[in-house]
Design a protein around this motif. Structure first.
Motif, PDB file in Angstrom:
ATOM      1  N   UNK A 126       0.825  -1.205   0.000  1.00 15.90           N
ATOM      2  CA  UNK A 126       0.000   0.000   0.000  1.00 15.90           C
ATOM      3  C   UNK A 126       0.861   1.257   0.000  1.00 15.90           C
ATOM      4  N   UNK A 127       1.959   1.228   0.749  1.00 20.19           N
ATOM      5  CA  UNK A 127       2.818   2.407   0.865  1.00 20.19           C
ATOM      6  C   UNK A 127       3.634   2.660  -0.393  1.00 20.19           C
ATOM      7  N   UNK A 128       4.045   1.587  -1.069  1.00 18.58           N
ATOM      8  CA  UNK A 128       4.971   1.739  -2.190  1.00 18.58           C
ATOM      9  C   UNK A 128       4.307   1.711  -3.561  1.00 18.58           C
ATOM     10  N   UNK A 129       3.055   1.261  -3.637  1.00 18.82           N
ATOM     11  CA  UNK A 129       2.395   1.108  -4.933  1.00 18.82           C
ATOM     12  C   UNK A 129       1.279   2.132  -5.152  1.00 18.82           C
ATOM     13  N   UNK A 137       3.241   4.439 -12.125  1.00 21.13           N
ATOM     14  CA  UNK A 137       3.716   3.161 -11.585  1.00 21.13           C
ATOM     15  C   UNK A 137       4.447   2.362 -12.653  1.00 21.13           C
ATOM     16  N   UNK A 138       3.901   2.326 -13.871  1.00 20.64           N
ATOM     17  CA  UNK A 138       4.541   1.585 -14.958  1.00 20.64           C
ATOM     18  C   UNK A 138       5.939   2.120 -15.243  1.00 20.64           C
ATOM     19  N   UNK A 139       6.105   3.442 -15.182  1.00 21.20           N
ATOM     20  CA  UNK A 139       7.418   4.042 -15.433  1.00 21.20           C
ATOM     21  C   UNK A 139       8.428   3.600 -14.368  1.00 21.20           C
ATOM     22  N   UNK A 142       9.218  -0.165 -14.915  1.00 21.85           N
ATOM     23  CA  UNK A 142      10.054  -0.383 -16.090  1.00 21.85           C
ATOM     24  C   UNK A 142      11.515  -0.043 -15.798  1.00 21.85           C
ATOM     25  N   UNK A 143      11.741   1.051 -15.093  1.00 18.22           N
ATOM     26  CA  UNK A 143      13.102   1.452 -14.742  1.00 18.22           C
ATOM     27  C   UNK A 143      13.737   0.421 -13.810  1.00 18.22           C
ATOM     28  N   UNK A 144      12.973  -0.065 -12.847  1.00 20.05           N
ATOM     29  CA  UNK A 144      13.502  -1.045 -11.892  1.00 20.05           C
ATOM     30  C   UNK A 144      13.853  -2.356 -12.596  1.00 20.05           C
ATOM     31  N   UNK A 145      12.991  -2.821 -13.465  1.00 19.07           N
ATOM     32  CA  UNK A 145      13.255  -4.074 -14.170  1.00 19.07           C
ATOM     33  C   UNK A 145      14.500  -3.969 -15.041  1.00 19.07           C
ATOM     34  N   UNK A 190       2.811  -7.629 -12.953  1.00 13.59           N
ATOM     35  CA  UNK A 190       3.079  -8.662 -13.955  1.00 13.59           C
ATOM     36  C   UNK A 190       2.725  -8.249 -15.376  1.00 13.59           C
ATOM     37  N   UNK A 191       1.664  -7.485 -15.540  1.00 15.54           N
ATOM     38  CA  UNK A 191       1.158  -7.216 -16.879  1.00 15.54           C
ATOM     39  C   UNK A 191       2.164  -6.523 -17.814  1.00 15.54           C
TER      40      UNK A 191
END
Length: 328
Positions: A126-129, A137-139, A142-145, A190-191
């Motif tokens: 909840x805190x991080x997402x 969030x997608x950005x 993507x950077x983390x992956x 995951x998506x």
């Protein structure tokens, strides 16, 4: 009459031979009882008029993700994403230094984090997402992956997928099966990468979900992520997720832990041909060996139930000739 019989035989071979040939595409599966049982099931399912025939619209196979399609040790990969997010956000939250479960992350205390259980993980999620749009969030993801690496292999997390299971996904789709992910992991986690890694499009990914609101921001419709959990797709939640998203009972289910028990149970107790498969982590050399005592991916109840329920146990050390695809 002879000509009619010859044509009938040719028609039968036209149905059977493509499946037999496709079985060769399971190149990372060693020949043995497990591979044979899966191939026989698929062969029967695609042989029209036979006792194991499954109509194309009913050929639905569901796969857990963590520990079934990719590695889940030494912790769930989404947990590593959460840990990195907590450490990145920590300067703005000095109270986290003394506040479980955040303090466990900041102190790299995996035992303490495990003791906080599902409640603690939900707090971290909840805190991080939350507090951002889906695009934001997608950005971040993507950077983390692109930058993060598995602590043992030093490979990108998206290269820690199981080559034999990717082959299985391709094999089933080639035989007319729909392949779905049904995972306790976050659906939005995951998506973004599942289609590239597994060939599974976003609309066929079912997972745990954070609450969202629809908002128009600067004239643009968006989804704003809230610090609340909307749905947990694990344990008994998996059949619920299947019913909500798929609307049909699967005929094949692949899992690896007790969190998949109800999905396997729901799938294999339906009418007609059914198959449940459990990936058993027995390979300490090439991956990890664990089952009953693991904090992540515990396999205990389902391991005991597998023989009596007819669920296949994939012995990773014996049944797979390799675990991961070649490094890019």
């Amino acid at each position: 009459m002879d000509r009619i019989l010859a044509l009938a035989r040719a028609a039968a071979l036209a149905v059977v031979l493509p499946v037999a040939a496709l079985a060769q595409d399971l190149a990372s599966w060693n020949d043995g009882a497990t591979k044979t049982a899966i191939v026989d099931f698929v062969k029967a399912a695609t042989t029209e008029g036979g006792p194991g025939w499954i109509a194309p619209e009913d050929r639905i196979a569901v796969f857990d993700n963590d520990g079934t399609l990719w590695t889940e040790q030494p912790a769930y990969f989404q947990a590593f994403f959460v840990f990195d997010r907590v450490k990145e956000m920590a300067p703005r939250h000095p109270e986290w230094k003394e506040q479980p479960p955040f303090k466990y992350v900041l102190e790299n205390d995996m035992a303490g984090l495990a003791s906080s259980g599902e409640k603690g993980l939900m707090e971290l999620l909840a805190a991080t997402h939350a507090g951002m749009t889906d695009e934001g969030f997608d950005d971040i993801l993507e950077k983390w992956l692109a930058e993060a690496r598995h602590p043992k292999s030093q490979r990108p997390y998206t290269e820690m997928i199981y080559a034999p299971m990717v082959e299985m996904l391709d094999y089933l789709r080639a035989n007319g099966f729909q392949t779905w992910i049904v995972s306790g992991g976050g659906i939005d986690f995951m998506r973004p990468w599942a289609e590239k890694a597994y060939g599974i499009p976003p609309q066929q990914v079912v997972g745990s979900q954070i609450a969202k609101d629809y908002e128009v921001i600067d004239g643009k419709p968006q989804f704003m992520r809230k610090p609340d959990i909307f749905f947990i797709d694990d344990g008994a939640g998996k059949p619920v997720g299947i019913d909500r998203h798929i609307g049909r009972r699967p005929v094949m289910a692949f899992g690896n832990s007790d969190g998949d028990f109800q999905m396997l149970e729901y799938t294999t107790t339906g009418e007609g041909p059914r198959l449940g498969v459990i990936v058993h982590h027995t390979d300490a050399e090439r991956e990890y060996a664990y089952d009953r005592d693991s904090h992540f991916g515990k396999l205990d109840k389902a391991l005991d139930a597998a023989p009596e329920r007819g669920w296949l146990l994939v012995d990773m050390a014996k049944d797979w000739s390799r675990v991961y695809p070649d490094a890019k």
